[in-house]
Scaffold this motif. Structure first.
Motif, PDB file in Angstrom:
ATOM      1  N   VAL A 192      -8.998 -24.754  10.376  1.00  0.00           N
ATOM      2  CA  VAL A 192      -9.230 -23.736   9.349  1.00  0.00           C
ATOM      3  C   VAL A 192     -10.318 -22.783   9.822  1.00  0.00           C
ATOM      4  O   VAL A 192     -11.433 -23.212  10.139  1.00  0.00           O
ATOM      5  N   ASN A 193      -9.994 -21.513   9.889  1.00  0.00           N
ATOM      6  CA  ASN A 193     -10.957 -20.477  10.281  1.00  0.00           C
ATOM      7  C   ASN A 193     -10.877 -19.310   9.310  1.00  0.00           C
ATOM      8  O   ASN A 193      -9.973 -19.238   8.472  1.00  0.00           O
ATOM      9  N   ALA A 194     -11.829 -18.395   9.410  1.00  0.00           N
ATOM     10  CA  ALA A 194     -11.826 -17.204   8.560  1.00  0.00           C
ATOM     11  C   ALA A 194     -12.069 -15.966   9.404  1.00  0.00           C
ATOM     12  O   ALA A 194     -12.732 -16.022  10.445  1.00  0.00           O
ATOM     13  N   ILE A 195     -11.524 -14.856   8.938  1.00  0.00           N
ATOM     14  CA  ILE A 195     -11.798 -13.569   9.564  1.00  0.00           C
ATOM     15  C   ILE A 195     -12.468 -12.662   8.544  1.00  0.00           C
ATOM     16  O   ILE A 195     -12.297 -12.806   7.337  1.00  0.00           O
ATOM     17  N   ALA A 196     -13.276 -11.741   9.052  1.00  0.00           N
ATOM     18  CA  ALA A 196     -13.863 -10.671   8.242  1.00  0.00           C
ATOM     19  C   ALA A 196     -13.380  -9.369   8.865  1.00  0.00           C
ATOM     20  O   ALA A 196     -14.012  -8.836   9.789  1.00  0.00           O
TER      21      ALA A 196
ATOM     22  N   ASN B 189      -4.626  -3.715  14.460  1.00  0.00           N
ATOM     23  CA  ASN B 189      -5.634  -4.137  15.435  1.00  0.00           C
ATOM     24  C   ASN B 189      -6.205  -5.515  15.122  1.00  0.00           C
ATOM     25  O   ASN B 189      -6.708  -6.203  16.017  1.00  0.00           O
ATOM     26  N   VAL B 190      -6.164  -5.921  13.870  1.00  0.00           N
ATOM     27  CA  VAL B 190      -6.718  -7.203  13.446  1.00  0.00           C
ATOM     28  C   VAL B 190      -5.730  -8.345  13.702  1.00  0.00           C
ATOM     29  O   VAL B 190      -6.122  -9.483  13.991  1.00  0.00           O
ATOM     30  N   SER B 191      -4.457  -8.051  13.633  1.00  0.00           N
ATOM     31  CA  SER B 191      -3.422  -9.084  13.646  1.00  0.00           C
ATOM     32  C   SER B 191      -3.355  -9.928  14.918  1.00  0.00           C
ATOM     33  O   SER B 191      -3.040 -11.127  14.831  1.00  0.00           O
ATOM     34  N   PRO B 192      -3.618  -9.382  16.110  1.00  0.00           N
ATOM     35  CA  PRO B 192      -3.540 -10.247  17.296  1.00  0.00           C
ATOM     36  C   PRO B 192      -4.442 -11.471  17.221  1.00  0.00           C
ATOM     37  O   PRO B 192      -4.035 -12.576  17.611  1.00  0.00           O
ATOM     38  N   LEU B 193      -5.657 -11.320  16.711  1.00  0.00           N
ATOM     39  CA  LEU B 193      -6.545 -12.475  16.562  1.00  0.00           C
ATOM     40  C   LEU B 193      -5.977 -13.455  15.548  1.00  0.00           C
ATOM     41  O   LEU B 193      -6.008 -14.679  15.751  1.00  0.00           O
ATOM     42  N   VAL B 194      -5.438 -12.944  14.444  1.00  0.00           N
ATOM     43  CA  VAL B 194      -4.869 -13.803  13.410  1.00  0.00           C
ATOM     44  C   VAL B 194      -3.692 -14.594  13.968  1.00  0.00           C
ATOM     45  O   VAL B 194      -3.546 -15.796  13.721  1.00  0.00           O
ATOM     46  N   VAL B 195      -2.834 -13.929  14.744  1.00  0.00           N
ATOM     47  CA  VAL B 195      -1.682 -14.601  15.338  1.00  0.00           C
ATOM     48  C   VAL B 195      -2.140 -15.702  16.292  1.00  0.00           C
ATOM     49  O   VAL B 195      -1.601 -16.812  16.289  1.00  0.00           O
TER      50      VAL B 195
END
Length: 303
Positions: free
Chosen positions: A196-200, A231-237
């Protein structure tokens, strides 16, 4: 694309527009089967309709991917439970949950109505807790049955939750709560094969393009669109894939071409008298400790 998520089943809440839509499309492009959740509400959480979620599903299917829409309210027990059931009924499993749904009701604190506080807390904080609870129950049952999952949860906090944001007391408090929830869930669920991680994130969405209009504006010509949600989605994927093995309980800022590991509360300067302080002693000592400490980052919107 590399097929980073081939065979994985991913649920994304609030995926009809903005960041959620970008995440859903990015997961599908990497081979994931996607459950696209969205109520289709307005910026303030009113109204609603199935259109936005179905449009994203149609985009994914048109590109050769697999996706289904889910229109339930994930801030209710039934809606969150049916979110997991939809993934299992459609694709037979659940591997990754991306909690992203939310809306704004910005007011300065003295003008903030109780209903606006409750509504924002409900969609952001409760809307993270309930899908996480039901997904975690499924993964725990899988682990106890000898099928330990390789599961991932990505929660969505905000710079407002990490630093504060003037005029967003309800939103900032909810997003700070999501960080606390992330840390607890990472610790509790690791034994069941769940990270489980979070992004800001910072990106151009309905929630930012008006409040931060100048910063979020798209550039002209062929210039890099720094605030595009894609631009945010690659990290989420990546966080939602098996490739992120061993990464859990962390918070990342993501915007433009930058990824930052956020380092949260940790002990700074300290003093121990070994006995009870007087108020005057406590004050004098505290001032010395503050002088030796790193100053906090400014609250967004503070002058």
């Amino acid at each position: 694309m590399t097929g980073l998520c081939n065979g994985r089943v991913v649920v994304v809440t609030g995926a009809g527009r903005g960041l959620g839509r970008a995440h859903a499309l990015a997961f599908a492009a990497e081979g994931a089967k996607v459950v696209v959740n969205d109520l289709g509400v307005g910026l303030d959480g009113t109204g609603g309709g199935a259109g936005p979620a179905q449009q994203v599903v149609d985009e994914i299917v048109a590109s050769g991917g697999e996706a289904v829409a889910h229109g339930g309210d994930i801030a209710t027990t039934d809606g969150a439970a049916s979110l997991v059931t939809t993934a299992l009924d459609a694709f037979g499993r659940l591997d990754t949950l991306v909690n992203n749904a939310g809306f704004l009701r910005d007011r300065m604190l003295v003008n903030l109505d109780e209903d606006d506080w409750d509504a924002v807390m409900r969609v952001h904080l409760k809307g993270h807790f309930l899908p996480l609870k039901h997904a975690a129950a499924y993964w725990r049952a899988e682990a106890k049955a000898g099928r330990t999952p390789d599961a991932r949860v990505i929660n969505t906090s905000s710079g407002a939750g990490l630093l504060g944001s003037v005029g967003q007391g309800n939103y900032a408090a909810a997003k700070a709560g999501i960080v606390g929830l992330t840390l607890v869930a990472a610790a509790e669920m690791s034994r069941y094969g769940v990270q489980v991680n979070a992004i800001a994130p910072a990106a151009r969405t309905r929630m930012t393009e008006q409040t931060f209009a100048e910063t979020m504006a798209a550039p002209g010509g062929d210039a890099f669109d720094a605030m595009a949600p894609e631009n945010v989605s690659p990290l989420v994927v990546w966080l939602g894939s098996a490739a992120s093995a061993g990464v859990t309980g962390r918070v990342f800022e993501a915007e433009a071409g930058r990824i930052t590991v956020m380092e949260g509360w940790r002990p700074g300067p300290t003093a121990d008298k070994g006995a009870r302080w007087t108020p005057t002693e406590a004050g004098e000592t505290t001032l010395k400790l503050l002088a030796a400490s790193e100053p906090p980052h400014p609250v967004y919107g503070a002058h």
